[in-house]
Design an enzyme around this catalytic site. Structure first.
Site, PDB file in Angstrom:
ATOM      1  N   LYS A 172     110.421  29.604   9.677  1.00 35.15           N
ATOM      2  CA  LYS A 172     110.079  31.030   9.767  1.00 35.15           C
ATOM      3  C   LYS A 172     110.876  31.664  10.895  1.00 35.15           C
ATOM      4  CE  LYS A 172     107.712  31.050  13.809  1.00 35.15           C
ATOM      5  NZ  LYS A 172     108.015  31.850  15.001  1.00 35.15           N
ATOM      6  N   VAL A 207     113.890  20.993  16.373  1.00 29.68           N
ATOM      7  CA  VAL A 207     112.601  20.783  17.043  1.00 29.68           C
ATOM      8  C   VAL A 207     112.492  21.700  18.260  1.00 29.68           C
ATOM      9  CG1 VAL A 207     111.160  19.063  18.202  1.00 29.68           C
ATOM     10  CG2 VAL A 207     112.598  18.393  16.264  1.00 29.68           C
ATOM     11  N   SER A 208     111.286  22.207  18.527  1.00 30.00           N
ATOM     12  CA  SER A 208     111.029  23.093  19.682  1.00 30.00           C
ATOM     13  C   SER A 208     112.031  24.235  19.727  1.00 30.00           C
ATOM     14  CB  SER A 208     111.080  22.302  21.004  1.00 30.00           C
ATOM     15  OG  SER A 208     110.104  21.294  21.014  1.00 30.00           O
ATOM     16  N   ALA A 209     112.170  24.904  18.592  1.00 25.69           N
ATOM     17  CA  ALA A 209     113.221  25.906  18.451  1.00 25.69           C
ATOM     18  C   ALA A 209     112.700  27.313  18.203  1.00 25.69           C
ATOM     19  CB  ALA A 209     114.159  25.501  17.305  1.00 25.69           C
ATOM     20  N   GLY A 268     107.261  22.184  13.204  1.00 26.84           N
ATOM     21  CA  GLY A 268     106.070  21.343  13.101  1.00 26.84           C
ATOM     22  C   GLY A 268     104.977  21.995  12.275  1.00 26.84           C
ATOM     23  N   ASP A 324     100.902  29.090  13.984  1.00 31.03           N
ATOM     24  CA  ASP A 324     101.798  29.426  12.873  1.00 31.03           C
ATOM     25  C   ASP A 324     101.426  28.737  11.564  1.00 31.03           C
ATOM     26  OD1 ASP A 324     103.407  31.094  14.419  1.00 31.03           O
ATOM     27  OD2 ASP A 324     104.725  29.465  15.038  1.00 31.03           O
TER      28      ASP A 324
END
Length: 280
Positions: free
Chosen positions: A7, A92-94, A99, A133
């Site tokens: 997203k 990841v962690s973006a 996740g 989210d």
């Protein structure tokens, strides 16, 4: 196989801090054609297995996909186990809900695998227990999320366009960013303008209305994210913004030839650059 699309935020506002320590948010989000792939296999024993090839993503109960499976099994009293194969394509962690979208895909996939046939609204309510989210990601498409992200209202899709994402080689902790919020100093986006632009499907109005209340906080900690946003605009993106708490920046462009030029230009700033379509 279940697709789990990333997203992007078209608008992200933080309204106030709740008594439980979390913040109430107002987020306009849409999906893009950058997806993880989730395969689910029923197991005879009551266990949850996670299989993936990523040194950055845990394969135990810390993984949101694992937590989603555990919650689904408990809620619907499923005695069987499940093996979850995750093909990671979303960084990841973006700030792209990698996740969360995996967890949402697990909820949808298990709903079919075990023939529960729960409506999406029930799965979204379940998902809201896992993260802000996840409820949106259960639905996908385009929506505004309020509260803790659990109040979802579907919106018209944006006009067809290209999305360039650029991510510096850093990870940003959403928790760290939210801990640094000083509500009186936030620059609040004009969410109403974004909603009006979506209703009219006015691409350029969407582009000039993009806004993210978390940008200044992330920019202060990681100035390279701001530099990437400026580079995206200077390269010709019609609109650009940081997604989520970062560090990914995206640019919106209607025409492929222009999008391709911006993509090539941004490759000089960071290695992780993608050119994809908006899904919405």
């Amino acid at each position: 196989m279940e697709k789990a699309p990333a997203k992007i935020n078209l608008s992200l506002d933080v309204l106030h801090k709740r008594d439980d320590g979390y913040h109430d948010v107002e987020m306009v989000m849409t999906t893009i054609d950058l997806s993880d792939r989730i395969e689910l296999q029923q197991l005879p024993k009551d266990e949850i297995q996670i299989a993936l090839e990523s040194r950055y993503v845990p394969s135990d109960e810390r993984n949101l996909a694992y937590q989603a499976a555990k919650l689904f099994k408990k809620t619907y009293q499923i005695p069987n186990g499940v093996r979850i194969q995750i093909e990671k394509n979303i960084p990841v962690s973006a700030g792209l809900a990698g996740g969360s979208t995996d967890a949402a895909a697990v909820l949808r996939g298990l709903n079919r695998l075990f023939h529960v046939n729960a409506p999406l609204k029930d799965l979204a309510k379940l998902g809201s227990n896992l993260g802000a989210d996840v409820a949106f990601c259960v639905y996908g498409k385009t929506a505004i999320a309020k509260g803790f992200g659990d109040q979802i209202e579907m919106l018209p899709s944006p006009p067809n366009c290209w999305v360039i994402t650029a991510r510096p080689d850093i990870g940003v902790s959403t928790r760290t960013i939210f801990e640094r919020i000083e509500l009186q100093h936030l620059q609040h986006p004009d969410t109403k303008k974004v909603l009006e632009a979506l209703q009219k499907r006015d691409f350029y109005q969407i582009c000039i209305s993009l806004g993210n209340a978390l940008e200044d906080i992330t920019f202060a900690l990681h100035p390279e994210v701001n530099r990437i946003k400026n580079a995206m605009l200077q390269a010709g993106a019609d609109g650009a913004m940081m997604s989520g708490s970062g560090p990914t920046v995206f640019g919106l462009v209607q025409h492929f030839s222009k999008a391709q030029r911006i993509y090539n230009s941004m490759r000089g700033f960071c290695e992780d650059v993608q050119l994809v379509r908006i899904l919405g």
